[in-house]
Design a protein around this motif. Structure first.
Motif, PDB file in Angstrom:
ATOM      1  N   LEU A   1      12.501  -0.290  -1.107  1.00 39.24           N
ATOM      2  CA  LEU A   1      12.870   0.819  -1.996  1.00 39.24           C
ATOM      3  C   LEU A   1      11.798   1.897  -1.964  1.00 39.24           C
ATOM      4  CD1 LEU A   1      15.459   0.934  -3.813  1.00 39.24           C
ATOM      5  CD2 LEU A   1      14.882  -1.357  -3.076  1.00 39.24           C
ATOM      6  N   PRO A   2      12.178   3.159  -2.166  1.00 36.10           N
ATOM      7  CA  PRO A   2      11.153   4.206  -2.323  1.00 36.10           C
ATOM      8  C   PRO A   2      10.260   3.885  -3.514  1.00 36.10           C
ATOM      9  CG  PRO A   2      13.356   5.160  -2.089  1.00 36.10           C
ATOM     10  CD  PRO A   2      13.553   3.689  -2.274  1.00 36.10           C
ATOM     11  N   LYS A   3       9.008   4.315  -3.449  1.00 34.12           N
ATOM     12  CA  LYS A   3       8.093   3.969  -4.538  1.00 34.12           C
ATOM     13  C   LYS A   3       8.452   4.656  -5.841  1.00 34.12           C
ATOM     14  CE  LYS A   3       4.440   7.339  -3.365  1.00 34.12           C
ATOM     15  NZ  LYS A   3       3.005   7.455  -2.982  1.00 34.12           N
ATOM     16  N   THR A   4       9.343   5.639  -5.788  1.00 34.68           N
ATOM     17  CA  THR A   4       9.801   6.314  -7.003  1.00 34.68           C
ATOM     18  C   THR A   4      10.933   5.573  -7.690  1.00 34.68           C
ATOM     19  OG1 THR A   4      11.191   7.688  -5.564  1.00 34.68           O
ATOM     20  CG2 THR A   4       9.102   8.635  -6.296  1.00 34.68           C
ATOM     21  N   PHE A   5      11.429   4.495  -7.091  1.00 39.40           N
ATOM     22  CA  PHE A   5      12.498   3.711  -7.717  1.00 39.40           C
ATOM     23  C   PHE A   5      11.882   2.799  -8.769  1.00 39.40           C
ATOM     24  CE2 PHE A   5      15.414   0.273  -8.358  1.00 39.40           C
ATOM     25  CZ  PHE A   5      16.675   0.856  -8.265  1.00 39.40           C
ATOM     26  N   VAL A   6      12.430   2.843  -9.980  1.00 38.37           N
ATOM     27  CA  VAL A   6      11.857   2.104 -11.108  1.00 38.37           C
ATOM     28  C   VAL A   6      12.973   1.413 -11.885  1.00 38.37           C
ATOM     29  CG1 VAL A   6      10.572   2.328 -13.276  1.00 38.37           C
ATOM     30  CG2 VAL A   6       9.962   3.769 -11.320  1.00 38.37           C
ATOM     31  N   LEU A   7      12.684   0.198 -12.358  1.00 36.19           N
ATOM     32  CA  LEU A   7      13.587  -0.498 -13.271  1.00 36.19           C
ATOM     33  C   LEU A   7      13.075  -0.326 -14.698  1.00 36.19           C
ATOM     34  CD1 LEU A   7      14.299  -3.806 -11.305  1.00 36.19           C
ATOM     35  CD2 LEU A   7      15.789  -1.809 -11.551  1.00 36.19           C
ATOM     36  N   PRO A   8      13.980  -0.292 -15.683  1.00 38.96           N
ATOM     37  CA  PRO A   8      13.568   0.007 -17.070  1.00 38.96           C
ATOM     38  C   PRO A   8      12.770  -1.122 -17.720  1.00 38.96           C
ATOM     39  CG  PRO A   8      15.910  -0.542 -16.973  1.00 38.96           C
ATOM     40  CD  PRO A   8      15.446  -0.444 -15.559  1.00 38.96           C
ATOM     41  N   ASP A   9      11.825  -0.751 -18.574  1.00 40.69           N
ATOM     42  CA  ASP A   9      10.973  -1.721 -19.265  1.00 40.69           C
ATOM     43  C   ASP A   9      11.779  -2.725 -20.080  1.00 40.69           C
ATOM     44  OD1 ASP A   9       8.606  -0.697 -18.319  1.00 40.69           O
ATOM     45  OD2 ASP A   9       8.291   0.640 -20.018  1.00 40.69           O
ATOM     46  N   LYS A  10      12.872  -2.262 -20.684  1.00 43.40           N
ATOM     47  CA  LYS A  10      13.622  -3.127 -21.600  1.00 43.40           C
ATOM     48  C   LYS A  10      14.464  -4.173 -20.870  1.00 43.40           C
ATOM     49  CE  LYS A  10      17.627  -0.026 -22.142  1.00 43.40           C
ATOM     50  NZ  LYS A  10      18.445   0.716 -23.128  1.00 43.40           N
TER      51      LYS A  10
ATOM     52  N   ARG B   1       0.828  -1.207   0.000  1.00 43.37           N
ATOM     53  CA  ARG B   1       0.000   0.000   0.000  1.00 43.37           C
ATOM     54  C   ARG B   1       0.861   1.256   0.000  1.00 43.37           C
ATOM     55  NH1 ARG B   1      -4.687  -1.677   4.487  1.00 43.37           N
ATOM     56  NH2 ARG B   1      -5.418  -3.554   3.384  1.00 43.37           N
ATOM     57  N   GLN B   2       1.919   1.255   0.808  1.00 40.81           N
ATOM     58  CA  GLN B   2       2.778   2.438   0.884  1.00 40.81           C
ATOM     59  C   GLN B   2       3.407   2.750  -0.459  1.00 40.81           C
ATOM     60  OE1 GLN B   2       5.346   3.557   4.308  1.00 40.81           O
ATOM     61  NE2 GLN B   2       7.055   2.926   2.990  1.00 40.81           N
ATOM     62  N   ASN B   3       3.824   1.728  -1.206  1.00 44.42           N
ATOM     63  CA  ASN B   3       4.467   1.937  -2.502  1.00 44.42           C
ATOM     64  C   ASN B   3       3.473   1.944  -3.657  1.00 44.42           C
ATOM     65  OD1 ASN B   3       6.869   1.923  -1.080  1.00 44.42           O
ATOM     66  ND2 ASN B   3       7.939   0.649  -2.569  1.00 44.42           N
ATOM     67  N   ASP B   4       2.177   1.835  -3.352  1.00 39.57           N
ATOM     68  CA  ASP B   4       1.134   1.878  -4.381  1.00 39.57           C
ATOM     69  C   ASP B   4       1.503   0.952  -5.544  1.00 39.57           C
ATOM     70  OD1 ASP B   4      -1.201   2.660  -5.635  1.00 39.57           O
ATOM     71  OD2 ASP B   4      -0.383   4.536  -6.421  1.00 39.57           O
ATOM     72  N   VAL B   5       1.764  -0.311  -5.196  1.00 37.89           N
ATOM     73  CA  VAL B   5       2.353  -1.231  -6.164  1.00 37.89           C
ATOM     74  C   VAL B   5       1.467  -1.494  -7.383  1.00 37.89           C
ATOM     75  CG1 VAL B   5       3.831  -2.366  -4.466  1.00 37.89           C
ATOM     76  CG2 VAL B   5       1.505  -3.223  -4.831  1.00 37.89           C
ATOM     77  N   LEU B   6       0.172  -1.366  -7.237  1.00 34.79           N
ATOM     78  CA  LEU B   6      -0.702  -1.627  -8.384  1.00 34.79           C
ATOM     79  C   LEU B   6      -0.621  -0.536  -9.435  1.00 34.79           C
ATOM     80  CD1 LEU B   6      -3.887  -3.059  -6.621  1.00 34.79           C
ATOM     81  CD2 LEU B   6      -1.996  -4.300  -7.695  1.00 34.79           C
ATOM     82  N   ASN B   7      -0.140   0.648  -9.045  1.00 30.21           N
ATOM     83  CA  ASN B   7      -0.003   1.752  -9.984  1.00 30.21           C
ATOM     84  C   ASN B   7       1.457   2.107 -10.248  1.00 30.21           C
ATOM     85  OD1 ASN B   7      -2.879   2.383 -10.322  1.00 30.21           O
ATOM     86  ND2 ASN B   7      -2.795   2.981  -8.161  1.00 30.21           N
ATOM     87  N   HIS B   8       2.357   1.280  -9.774  1.00 32.36           N
ATOM     88  CA  HIS B   8       3.795   1.500  -9.966  1.00 32.36           C
ATOM     89  C   HIS B   8       4.166   1.194 -11.421  1.00 32.36           C
ATOM     90  CE1 HIS B   8       8.147   0.638  -9.526  1.00 32.36           C
ATOM     91  NE2 HIS B   8       8.086   1.397  -8.440  1.00 32.36           N
ATOM     92  N   ALA B   9       5.215   1.835 -11.914  1.00 28.40           N
ATOM     93  CA  ALA B   9       5.654   1.629 -13.307  1.00 28.40           C
ATOM     94  C   ALA B   9       6.032   0.183 -13.586  1.00 28.40           C
ATOM     95  CB  ALA B   9       6.831   2.546 -13.609  1.00 28.40           C
ATOM     96  N   ASN B  10       6.420  -0.577 -12.559  1.00 25.16           N
ATOM     97  CA  ASN B  10       6.783  -1.991 -12.748  1.00 25.16           C
ATOM     98  C   ASN B  10       5.675  -2.943 -12.300  1.00 25.16           C
ATOM     99  OD1 ASN B  10      10.021  -0.980 -11.702  1.00 25.16           O
ATOM    100  ND2 ASN B  10       9.512  -1.635 -13.782  1.00 25.16           N
ATOM    101  N   ALA B  11       4.444  -2.453 -12.219  1.00 23.18           N
ATOM    102  CA  ALA B  11       3.335  -3.270 -11.707  1.00 23.18           C
ATOM    103  C   ALA B  11       3.022  -4.460 -12.607  1.00 23.18           C
ATOM    104  CB  ALA B  11       2.090  -2.404 -11.543  1.00 23.18           C
ATOM    105  N   GLN B  12       3.199  -4.324 -13.901  1.00 26.25           N
ATOM    106  CA  GLN B  12       2.845  -5.400 -14.833  1.00 26.25           C
ATOM    107  C   GLN B  12       4.011  -6.313 -15.145  1.00 26.25           C
ATOM    108  OE1 GLN B  12      -0.346  -5.881 -15.547  1.00 26.25           O
ATOM    109  NE2 GLN B  12      -0.678  -4.087 -14.224  1.00 26.25           N
TER     110      GLN B  12
END
Length: 416
Positions: free
Chosen positions: A338-347, A262-273
């Motif tokens: 990790l902070p919810k703003t941390f994202v790994l690249p799609d590729k 919930r804190q990292n809003d994982v369902l709406n995170h850039a890596n959710a899928q």
């Protein structure tokens, strides 16, 4: 200490350890990684977080060989960069966690002779030759606890002692620092004798270790292990997709996977899928109870409990508490705090995404250790009893190079 210490990072992965140190007041000026995919993800994540580029750039270790930094032109170039860093800071450090499957009970367990095991010796050699003011060495508890690996670990420590370092170590558990994960790792820290003198820590010249109780290992522990593991955590519940379960008031909610989802809003995170979609085995997914993590693979997390060690390689599969699928990358990042703003690249491939997450040092644990180091280096008054038994004095090893060429230094800085 008024100037931010500068760090040279090795086996940097995608930067979890580095991020914690930066958040605590260190500058990451040099990044070395042995996996090109991780290196690209490190660069990408820093862009997303709007963090500055490392002053001396990114460096890829060809074929995973960091021994190249201990001899020849590349070693000399690294040494000059370290000297340049000293112009603008009082303290230069090395941080790194060599790949650890060769010391892991659940991994290859080949020890010091395995390809990854050799990297631990190479990292120690790098430290001894380049003489940073302090270093951090992180590895699995098998290196510290398993008898056949412990001898190798003691040999590494003796080499560091002979090179002029006072050591302190602790088997940490990431859950102590607020990470929703039962994850033990050995942390070895070393400080040069000259730095120990600068901070006026009164120890015997022959000392090998910082006296017990002096390094502030416990300062940033939020949840002592005895408190955590005595809580009446949920055991198992029948799996039901998208079900609802109340949270007990008798547990530490901040250490549960659901709290972090919930804190990292994982369902709406850039890596959710980003999660593996099974070609077969869905029926098996449905048969595992929520919270049943007793088996080697197909462990289903419980929403109101912490996760077992985040380890997603070697066919170890972790299932979502209340969805009929494996964890997503967003959820695994949350479990690593990790902070919810941390994202790994799609590729980046899914395999590499989960592997680098499992290899990384949890962010909150990294941040706490970094803050402890800063506190230690900033201490001005020491209170402890001197040990009564003296040890044999160990000679200090010389630095790797004498300064010979200002011109070469200028070239190295201009073209990192």
């Amino acid at each position: 200490m008024s100037i931010r210490p500068k760090l040279f990072s090795f086996f940097a992965g995608t930067g979890f350890l580095d991020l914690g140190f930066e958040a605590s007041g260190f500058d990451i000026v040099y990044v070395n990684e042995i996996n090109p995919s991780y290196m690209e993800a490190y660069r990408y994540s820093r862009q997303v977080l709007n963090l500055p580029l490392p002053e001396y750039g990114y460096h890829y270790a060809d074929n995973g060989n960091i021994e190249q930094l201990t001899e020849g032109e590349k070693a000399l170039r690294l040494w000059y960069l370290i000297q340049d860093a000293r112009k603008s800071t009082d303290i230069v450090g090395f941080i790194g966690g060599p790949p650890c499957p060769d010391f892991s009970v659940g991994g290859k367990n080949r020890g010091k002779d395995g390809d990854n095991g050799k990297l631990s010796a190479a990292y120690v050699e790098l430290i001894c030759q380049h003489q940073p003011d302090f270093f951090l060495f992180e590895n699995v508890k098998g290196l510290w606890k398993t008898k056949k690996h412990r001898l190798f670990f003691e040999q590494l420590k003796e080499k560091l002692n002979q090179s002029g370092y006072l050591l302190t170590e602790r088997l940490i558990n990431a859950i102590e620092y607020g990470v929703p994960q039962d994850r033990e790792r050995i942390i070895l820290l070393g400080f040069r004798q000259s730095l120990i003198r600068d901070i006026e820590l009164p120890v015997e010249p022959s000392a090998k270790f910082i006296p017990e109780g002096i390094f502030p290992w416990a300062t940033y522990i939020l949840y002592p292990k005895q408190t955590v593991f005595s809580c009446p955590w949920a055991a198992t519940d029948p799996f039901q997709e998208n079900s609802h379960l109340p949270c007990s008031n008798e547990i530490i909610q901040e250490l549960t996977v659901e709290y972090w989802f919930r804190q990292n809003d994982v369902l709406n995170h850039a890596n959710a899928q980003h999660h593996f979609k099974p070609r077969a085995g869905l029926k098996r997914f449905l048969s595992v109870a929520e919270g049943d993590d007793s088996r080697k693979s197909y462990k289903r997390l419980h929403r109101w409990r912490y996760s077992p060690t985040a380890c997603y390689g070697n066919n170890e599969v972790h299932l979502h508490p209340y969805k009929a699928r494996r964890l997503s990358v967003a959820e695994a990042l949350a479990i690593q705090s990790l902070p919810k703003t941390f994202v790994l690249p799609d590729k980046m491939s899914l395999t590499n995404m989960f592997k680098t997450i499992g290899n990384g040092v949890p962010y909150l644990a990294s941040k706490a250790i970094a803050q402890s180091i800063l506190d230690f280096l900033s201490t001005t008054e020491w209170h402890y009893e001197q040990p009564s038994q003296k040890q044999l004095e160990l000679p200090l090893s010389p630095t790797l190079f004498d300064c010979q060429s200002k011109a070469l230094l200028d070239v190295c800085v201009a073209h990192p």
